[in-house]
Write a protein that holds these residues in place. Structure first.
Motif, mmCIF file in Angstrom:
data_model
loop_
_atom_site.group_PDB
_atom_site.id
_atom_site.type_symbol
_atom_site.label_atom_id
_atom_site.label_comp_id
_atom_site.label_asym_id
_atom_site.label_seq_id
_atom_site.Cartn_x
_atom_site.Cartn_y
_atom_site.Cartn_z
ATOM 1 N N VAL A 1 20.177 -3.509 37.438
ATOM 2 C CA VAL A 1 18.922 -3.976 37.616
ATOM 3 C C VAL A 1 19.419 -5.640 39.268
ATOM 4 O O VAL A 1 18.987 -5.408 39.774
ATOM 5 N N MET B 1 23.133 -1.919 31.926
ATOM 6 C CA MET B 1 21.306 -1.736 32.823
ATOM 7 C C MET B 1 21.350 -2.840 33.043
ATOM 8 O O MET B 1 20.788 -3.097 34.364
ATOM 9 N N ARG B 2 22.367 -4.443 32.893
ATOM 10 C CA ARG B 2 22.399 -5.588 33.442
ATOM 11 C C ARG B 2 22.668 -5.335 34.799
ATOM 12 O O ARG B 2 22.521 -6.378 35.831
ATOM 13 N N GLY C 1 8.384 0.766 41.956
ATOM 14 C CA GLY C 1 7.635 0.267 40.408
ATOM 15 C C GLY C 1 9.697 -0.212 39.411
ATOM 16 O O GLY C 1 8.622 0.025 38.195
ATOM 17 N N GLY C 2 10.065 0.039 39.464
ATOM 18 C CA GLY C 2 11.258 -0.607 38.698
ATOM 19 C C GLY C 2 12.711 0.548 38.442
ATOM 20 O O GLY C 2 12.100 1.580 39.032
ATOM 21 N N LEU C 3 13.003 -0.078 37.722
ATOM 22 C CA LEU C 3 14.586 1.093 37.313
ATOM 23 C C LEU C 3 13.759 1.353 35.908
ATOM 24 O O LEU C 3 13.993 0.547 35.006
ATOM 25 N N ILE C 4 13.630 2.580 36.005
ATOM 26 C CA ILE C 4 12.949 2.911 34.417
ATOM 27 C C ILE C 4 13.422 3.857 34.425
ATOM 28 O O ILE C 4 13.299 4.839 35.578
ATOM 29 N N GLN D 1 8.655 5.847 42.499
ATOM 30 C CA GLN D 1 7.318 5.662 42.410
ATOM 31 C C GLN D 1 6.629 6.150 44.285
ATOM 32 O O GLN D 1 8.116 6.147 44.892
ATOM 33 N N ILE E 1 11.816 7.508 37.388
ATOM 34 C CA ILE E 1 10.577 7.709 37.173
ATOM 35 C C ILE E 1 10.557 7.393 39.051
ATOM 36 O O ILE E 1 10.672 5.480 38.458
ATOM 37 N N GLN F 1 3.767 9.422 41.743
ATOM 38 C CA GLN F 1 5.863 9.736 41.814
ATOM 39 C C GLN F 1 6.189 10.238 41.806
ATOM 40 O O GLN F 1 6.339 11.896 41.675
ATOM 41 N N LEU G 1 13.221 7.381 32.649
ATOM 42 C CA LEU G 1 12.861 8.719 32.118
ATOM 43 C C LEU G 1 13.432 8.613 30.274
ATOM 44 O O LEU G 1 12.930 9.259 29.372
#
Lengths: 149, 149
Positions: free
Chosen positions: A70, A66-67, A78-81, A145, A143, A118, A83
């Motif tokens: 990012v 994840m690091r 909207g970010g690295l999200i 946008q 997810i 989204q 679900l």
């Protein structure tokens, strides 16, 4: 770096992260907090385990992945999200001193039916060591946008 | 606590962990190292995000879940070792001060064909907050040693 809206993604696209070294002392301290099992904490105990030598917790490999993501060019609006994941596996242990990087491939892009602003982007994410051997393979539903009208 | 061999597992068995509180400062410091996105780092920035308020990184929830499992009565022979997950998702955010616990249900037990000394135990693991709302749902394939003859 550019923010990526749902409309900017398409199946077959690839993204790569930079490369970073995972340190032995951090492998041990991460394990002490979150996964205190002998094969993640102690070289001698690890020899007699299924891992044969000190190995990072799979959750350390996942968090480290994840690091890298990012810090990469993969910058969804909207970010690295995530679900969630359809799949997450560790085909090989991460070892002290390994240098990890991530390769991503977009598998599918799908606008949401219930949320017109989204959509979901399904991405295969493979974390590789310095010998190009996969230490983590995952399929994530992100997810993302849509571009504002 | 008893060590559990493959022969000790059967579909339908359940296991529970203890309960532990996840602290705001650790949510932020974990994110600073592994998932430095505004909604995991800063209350004000989080308000304008999809999360609406400060939320733990999914990887923090996952690692915290592992900590609860390692401390629990679920003690497979050889250690708590996941080959991987068929599913991992975060239906709800983990919030500062949440008290988490894990409920496990064995779905399937399968001896290995290639490795006569081990097998796979498929377990559904649900991490719940203090309101019994799931914050993480996963299906894990654990490697478990067979009882020595």
């Amino acid at each position: 770096m550019t923010t990526l809206y749902l409309e900017d993604f398409s199946a077959g696209q690839t993204f790569r992260t930079g490369r970073q070294r995972i340190e032995k002392e951090r492998i041990k301290s991460f394990a002490a907090e979150f996964d205190p099992q002998p094969f993640h904490l102690d070289e001698v105990a690890a020899r007699d385990s299924i891992f044969g030598a000190l190995a990072a917790s799979g959750w350390h490999t996942a968090a480290f992945t994840m690091r890298l993501l990012v810090a990469s060019e993969l910058k969804p609006a909207g970010g690295l999200i995530g679900l969630g994941f359809d799949e997450l596996r560790w085909p090989r242990a991460t070892r002290p001193g390994d240098e990890l990087r991530v390769e991503c491939e977009v598998l599918e892009v799908r606008p949401s039916k219930s949320r017109p602003d989204q959509g979901l982007v399904k991405v295969k994410m493979t974390t590789l060591n310095q010998n190009n051997e996969p230490v983590q393979i995952s399929v994530c539903n992100m997810i993302v946008q849509r571009r504002p009208k």
